[in-house]
Design a protein around this motif. Structure first.
Motif, PDB file in Angstrom:
ATOM      1  N   ARG A  32       2.723 -32.154   7.323  1.00 34.95           N
ATOM      2  CA  ARG A  32       3.000 -32.199   5.882  1.00 34.95           C
ATOM      3  C   ARG A  32       4.491 -32.044   5.600  1.00 34.95           C
ATOM      4  NH1 ARG A  32      -0.132 -27.647   3.420  1.00 34.95           N
ATOM      5  NH2 ARG A  32       0.813 -28.373   1.495  1.00 34.95           N
ATOM      6  N   ALA A  35       6.147 -35.301   6.537  1.00 31.76           N
ATOM      7  CA  ALA A  35       5.860 -36.316   5.516  1.00 31.76           C
ATOM      8  C   ALA A  35       6.720 -36.094   4.277  1.00 31.76           C
ATOM      9  CB  ALA A  35       4.373 -36.293   5.151  1.00 31.76           C
ATOM     10  N   GLY A  36       6.932 -34.841   3.918  1.00 28.51           N
ATOM     11  CA  GLY A  36       7.783 -34.518   2.779  1.00 28.51           C
ATOM     12  C   GLY A  36       9.223 -34.916   3.015  1.00 28.51           C
ATOM     13  N   ALA A  38      10.200 -37.346   5.070  1.00 30.36           N
ATOM     14  CA  ALA A  38      10.237 -38.812   5.118  1.00 30.36           C
ATOM     15  C   ALA A  38      10.171 -39.430   3.722  1.00 30.36           C
ATOM     16  CB  ALA A  38       9.089 -39.334   5.981  1.00 30.36           C
ATOM     17  N   SER A  39       9.391 -38.823   2.846  1.00 31.99           N
ATOM     18  CA  SER A  39       9.227 -39.383   1.499  1.00 31.99           C
ATOM     19  C   SER A  39      10.346 -38.970   0.555  1.00 31.99           C
ATOM     20  CB  SER A  39       7.882 -38.949   0.911  1.00 31.99           C
ATOM     21  OG  SER A  39       7.898 -37.554   0.652  1.00 31.99           O
ATOM     22  N   ASN A  41      10.548 -35.963  -0.740  1.00 29.97           N
ATOM     23  CA  ASN A  41      10.077 -34.865  -1.589  1.00 29.97           C
ATOM     24  C   ASN A  41      10.704 -33.538  -1.195  1.00 29.97           C
ATOM     25  OD1 ASN A  41       8.436 -36.478  -3.152  1.00 29.97           O
ATOM     26  ND2 ASN A  41       6.639 -36.148  -1.869  1.00 29.97           N
ATOM     27  N   LYS A  93       7.142 -29.295  -2.071  1.00 26.55           N
ATOM     28  CA  LYS A  93       6.943 -30.744  -2.089  1.00 26.55           C
ATOM     29  C   LYS A  93       6.719 -31.270  -3.494  1.00 26.55           C
ATOM     30  CE  LYS A  93       4.456 -33.068   0.794  1.00 26.55           C
ATOM     31  NZ  LYS A  93       3.341 -33.516   1.638  1.00 26.55           N
TER      32      LYS A  93
END
Length: 97
Positions: A32, A35-36, A38-39, A41, A93
């Motif tokens: 998680r 992913a945060g 990478a995005s 966030n 996030k």
């Protein structure tokens, strides 16, 4: 599962199962965080703070497993730390910066 592994699991009173659950949850939380990042966030400061939190939980887990058993208080402390980290990941996030 072979017989020796099953016997070990029964003799140790479920400690490996708890350890696996902790490891699984750590892995999901790390995913998680990644992913945060990478995005977008999570900024670098937020992701660094979360990475430090993950390292803290890993050190708690290592200490708890050092004697071969994870006792009630240790289990409680690990779960609380993971709960806090989970809330922290969600909050950072989803903040509106």
């Amino acid at each position: 599962m072979n017989e020796k592994a099953l016997l070990c699991l029964l003799l140790l009173g479920g400690t490996p199962v708890f350890g696996d659950r902790v490891d699984e949850r750590q892995e999901k939380q790390e995913d998680r965080i990644e992913a945060g990042k990478a995005s977008g966030n999570l900024n670098s400061k937020e992701s660094h703070r979360l990475d430090r939190g993950q390292a803290h939980i890993e050190s708690l887990e290592t200490k708890a497993k050092s004697d071969g058993n994870v006792y009630g208080r240790e289990k409680f402390r690990l779960e609380k730390a993971q709960d806090r980290q989970n809330r922290r990941i969600h909050r950072l996030k989803n903040n509106k910066r």
